[in-house]
Design an enzyme around this catalytic site. Structure first.
Site, PDB file in Angstrom:
ATOM      1  N   ARG A 143       0.974  -1.142  -0.029  1.00 17.68           N
ATOM      2  CA  ARG A 143      -0.061  -0.009  -0.082  1.00 17.68           C
ATOM      3  C   ARG A 143       0.750   1.304   0.253  1.00 17.68           C
ATOM      4  O   ARG A 143       2.247   1.229  -0.093  1.00 17.68           O
ATOM      5  CB  ARG A 143      -0.868  -0.003   1.099  1.00 17.68           C
ATOM      6  N   GLY A 144       0.291   2.371  -0.190  1.00 20.04           N
ATOM      7  CA  GLY A 144       1.191   3.750  -0.314  1.00 20.04           C
ATOM      8  C   GLY A 144       1.218   3.800  -1.937  1.00 20.04           C
ATOM      9  O   GLY A 144       1.537   2.844  -2.497  1.00 20.04           O
ATOM     10  N   ASP A 173      -2.300  10.869  -2.469  1.00 20.56           N
ATOM     11  CA  ASP A 173      -2.807   9.783  -3.406  1.00 20.56           C
ATOM     12  C   ASP A 173      -3.152  10.077  -4.827  1.00 20.56           C
ATOM     13  O   ASP A 173      -2.757   9.621  -5.637  1.00 20.56           O
ATOM     14  CB  ASP A 173      -3.701   8.975  -2.869  1.00 20.56           C
TER      15      ASP A 173
END
Ligand code: MRU
Length: 349
Positions: free
Chosen positions: A50-51, A243
């Protein structure tokens, strides 16, 4: 398993992708070895990886794994099936634009590559490695540039951050946590205040883990403590990742970022976003068009095996929010520290 000194969340090893299973940290350091692209898709949607930048890197390798699974020597058939791989990888998480940026870059690489299908496959592996290497350099650059943007006083700063934006979320240095890492290297960091980041606790589980690994002094607070800490004067700057950033600087990041920015504004604490240009979606004029992922409500109503509220309750679990550009002091990119309205001057990469 012993923990390596340098943390890389995605590694290409001989013929497979090796991921750190981020759902199991900090209790357990475990790795997952992946040979098939559908398992990369699963690892992204279940948040083993994730990230935003790390998702993009994993997806790039996923495109290569998919290319390797396509059994044809016909170029057009190969490209058509690769589009299907791209579709499945793209269906995993909607908000982080790095995912789509990396997938599109891999598709274009395949389309522009000359030669037989076997050669296109090898070009795709080289491109995935290039995306990963670029992110490492980019984050180090963001770290160095961010250092210049930090308040000049006091000499040693307390910096608050939200979610996890470190090695685990990128190729291996971090965006917001990369700036913090650079500040630590330059002797300008007193302490990191890490928001726990409900509901998935990336701050409590991952940011504190990285800080402890790297001997960065860290204090964990719950998300609702930021205003109190700022009022007490304990926080000199807030730095978060992103994001997806729209062309006007509106920034989607982990849920809770918007309220943190409001609180920072109210207390005159500078609020920075640190992100590579691959996180800027120049196709979106404003943050209005950013798709916000909604995740399983169990993330809200369950802590470990325990359900924390009675039956009959409804849930709303958006994973991201959009911070208006007006609340952002500056956006730290590899090409410079920009006021949100200056972003448009940069050409898309
Ligand atoms: O849901 P996650 O853990 O993937 O969300 C991560 C974030 O919101 C990060 O702040 C963002 O991706 C930037 S990571 C350098």
């Amino acid at each position: 398993m012993s923990i390596p000194t340098q943390v890389y969340p995605v590694i290409w090893k001989e013929d497979r992708v090796v991921l750190i299973d981020q759902t199991r940290l900090p209790k357990e350091y475990a790795i997952v070895e992946i040979h098939r692209y559908e398992d990369i898709a699963r690892a992204i949607s279940t948040m083993i990886v994730r990230g935003a930048p790390a998702i993009g890197i994993a997806a790039a390798y996923g495109m290569y794994l998919g290319a390797r699974e396509i059994e044809t020597d016909d170029r057009d058939t190969f490209l058509a099936r690769l589009d299907e791989v791209a579709r499945i990888l793209g269906n995993t998480r909607p908000t982080a634009v790095n995912l789509f940026w990396a997938i599109e870059r891999m598709q274009k690489t395949a389309q522009n590559a000359a030669g037989a299908v076997a050669e296109i496959r090898e070009t795709l592996l080289a491109e995935a490695k290039a995306i990963q290497a670029e992110d490492l350099r980019t984050c180090q650059e963001i770290g160095d540039r961010g250092l210049e943007a930090l308040p000049k006083t006091p000499e040693r700063l307390n910096i608050l951050t939200h979610c996890n934006t470190g090695s685990l979320a990128t190729a291996g240095y971090g965006t917001a946590l990369g700036v913090i890492r650079s500040a630590q290297g330059a002797g300008r960091l007193a302490r990191v205040y890490a928001d726990e980041t409900r509901p998935r606790l990336q701050g409590a589980r991952l940011t504190t883990w990285e800080c402890v690994q790297d001997q960065i002094p860290v204090t964990l607070i719950s998300d609702n403590m930021a205003a109190h800490c700022m009022k007490q004067g304990s926080i000199h700057a807030a730095i978060v990742g992103a994001d997806r950033i729209a062309a006007n600087g509106d920034t989607a990041n982990k849920i809770g970022t918007y309220s943190l920015a409001l609180v920072a504004k109210a207390h005159n604490v500078p609020f920075f976003v640190a992100a590579p240009l691959s996180t800027v979606d120049f196709r979106l004029e404003t943050g209005e068009g950013i798709p916000i992922e909604e995740r399983d409500p169990a993330e809200l109503y369950q802590i470990g095996p325990t359900r924390i509220c009675p039956p009959g309750v409804e849930f709303y679990n958006p994973a991201f929010d959009v911070t208006p550009a007006a609340l952002i002091t500056a956006i730290i990119t590899e090409r410079g520290v920009l006021k949100p309205e200056e972003l448009k001057q940069l050409s898309p990469i």
